[in-house]
Design an enzyme around this catalytic site. Structure first.
Site, short mmCIF file in Angstrom:
data_model
loop_
_atom_site.label_atom_id
_atom_site.label_comp_id
_atom_site.label_asym_id
_atom_site.label_seq_id
_atom_site.Cartn_x
_atom_site.Cartn_y
_atom_site.Cartn_z
N SER A 303 32.30 31.24 37.59
CA SER A 303 30.98 32.04 37.17
C SER A 303 29.96 32.11 38.25
O SER A 303 29.98 33.08 39.21
CB SER A 303 30.58 30.96 36.11
OG SER A 303 29.63 31.62 35.26
N ASP A 314 29.78 40.97 49.90
CA ASP A 314 29.66 42.49 49.77
C ASP A 314 28.80 43.01 50.60
O ASP A 314 28.86 44.08 51.41
CB ASP A 314 29.38 42.89 48.46
CG ASP A 314 30.55 43.01 47.42
OD1 ASP A 314 31.78 42.67 47.69
OD2 ASP A 314 30.27 43.40 46.25
N LYS A 328 35.99 33.63 36.57
CA LYS A 328 35.36 33.54 35.44
C LYS A 328 34.18 34.81 35.58
O LYS A 328 33.05 34.32 36.14
CB LYS A 328 34.81 32.36 34.74
CG LYS A 328 33.98 32.37 33.76
CD LYS A 328 33.47 31.12 33.05
CE LYS A 328 32.66 31.25 31.91
NZ LYS A 328 31.52 32.17 31.94
#
Length: 450
Positions: A303, A314, A328
């Site tokens: 999460s 990224d 998740k």
């Protein structure tokens, strides 16, 4: 008999109220349902029929509130493992959890492939001390099989007064058969952020869970690391998100904000409602210096911790190291209800800045490093290894330098071994530190240097 008769009348009156209310909902939604070509009102009528049959014919008298709560809970459980109904008591506990203090075992759970599964044990809790690990399957809680338990029910059974015991029957990869683990409940005080210097110039920050004060605690930790480094900026940082089950979305965004350039995307969410489509970008506040950063993750990272790892990966702000994260990638919205109960409803999926969905996939590390046990007697074994100078007829290497001062024996004057630094014995942390050091060496060499 008079008391019994009154009870039956009150119960019947309550049921009539429910039936009238459901009938009103059915009528008010019928036109909308017909316009959509649906038959929702027929199913609501079916629910009413079942409630009436249960109230009339069940072997014992049933509390109407219990029936309604059960119906709502069953409705949400049918959606996904993370949507659930919270009674007033459970809803109150949930709000306490996000503040970092609660009673129980210190274990984050989910339902995976229909089995109650450990996302991660929380650091320094009964669960971790008993040896519970991420990925463990909980087959029984005491004598109750977990197959048909909701997450809410499982949590209730594992919570309890401090000092009381609970037995979890665990199945794990490598086990030939399930094993029982006895845990003693305690008051769980979760310290969200821990920090220290690994070596001069190299910091370590561990985020155990994303709570209301995580961002604030991280700011203090980063400042303290610079102070411990004699006021000099860090040469590198290890951000440890292993076994971090997640927590508050806004805190994940704020943690990422320390390292991501202003105006850059951190995470965005996509759902059916307009309110569930959100974008979170980095603010214009002062950022951490652009020192090398390694983020550690594993199968217990879920999460909010995956949001941070994904954003830094990224934007190429950090090297992600470790093993595949939990996966998740859904957002749960907490909706308070009129009787102080609440809904935890999955309303959106979240995506990394490059549009990657983490749901059921997880974050793939840039460098996969499995956790290994470092040998406790490595220094002794090293001293027993044969070297060039031990070979017969070896030749000398020229003028000898002044021998270095002999290091103290790891035993104190009483002959007892000093306690081992747990981070120095943590294979993944040590590999992250090696990477940071190599990073610094390569930077100093510069282009064109041997």
């Amino acid at each position: 008999m008079l008391k019994f008769g009154k009870t039956r009348k009150v119960a019947a009156g309550f049921l009539v109220t429910i039936v009238v209310l459901v009938a009103f909902i059915s009528i008010s939604t019928q036109r909308r349902c017909d316009a959509q070509g649906g038959k929702e009102y027929e199913y609501i009528g079916l629910l009413t029929d079942v409630m009436m049959i249960v109230k009339k014919s069940y072997v014992e008298e049933v509390d109407s509130k219990k029936l309604i709560y059960g119906a709502i809970n069953g409705m949400l459980t049918a959606l996904d493992p993370h949507s659930s109904f919270m009674s007033p008591e459970t809803f109150k506990e949930m709000k306490i959890d996000t503040k970092g203090a609660f009673g129980g075992l210190g274990i984050e759970i989910s339902i995976k492939d229909g089995i109650l599964t450990v996302i991660s044990p929380i650091e320094d809790t009964p669960a971790q001390r008993a040896g519970i690990k991420a990925g463990d399957q909980i087959l029984r809680i005491d004598e109750r099989f977990t197959k048909d338990l909701t997450i809410t029910d499982a949590v209730k059974r594992m919570r309890g007064p401090k000092g009381t015991a609970v037995i979890l029957t665990i199945m794990r990869d490598g086990f030939e058969k399930p094993k029982e683990f006895k845990l003693v409940r305690d008051i769980i005080q979760v310290k969200s952020v821990k920090s220290r210097l690994l070596e001069s110039g190299y910091g370590y920050v561990r985020i155990a869970q994303f709570q209301e004060r995580t961002d604030e605690d991280l700011s203090k930790a980063l400042k303290t690391l610079v102070e411990e480094n004699k006021g000099k900026q860090l040469a590198g940082l290890v951000l440890d998100l292993r076994n971090d089950p997640g927590g508050l979305l806004d805190q994940a965004v704020r943690v990422s904000d320390h390292f991501v350039e202003s105006g850059k995307m951190i995470v965005y969410t996509e759902g059916r409602d307009k309110e569930s489509r959100m974008q979170f970008t980095s603010s214009s506040r002062t950022k951490e210096p652009n020192y090398p950063l390694v983020v550690l993750i594993n199968g217990g990272s879920a999460s909010a911790s995956e949001i941070v790892a994904g954003a830094l990966q990224d934007h190429k702000r950090a090297i992600v190291m470790g093993t595949q994260s939990f996966g998740k990638g859904s957002v749960q919205t907490i909706i308070p209800l009129s009787d102080d109960s609440g809904l935890r409803l999955t309303t959106a999926r979240y995506y990394t800045p490059k549009g990657r969905s983490i749901q059921a996939k997880g974050i793939t590390p840039d460098i996969v490093v499995e956790q290994l046990e470092l040998p406790k007697e490595s220094s002794r074994r090293e001293s027993m290894m044969i070297r060039e100078k031990d070979l017969e007829n070896h030749f000398e290497g020229g003028e000898e330098e002044k021998p270095a001062e002999r290091k103290a024996d790891p035993k104190d004057q009483k002959g007892e071994r000093k306690p081992v630094d747990p981070l120095k014995a943590d294979y993944q942390v040590m590999r992250a530190l090696d990477l940071l050091k190599g990073w610094e060496i390569m930077k100093q060499m510069g282009p064109g240097k041997p």
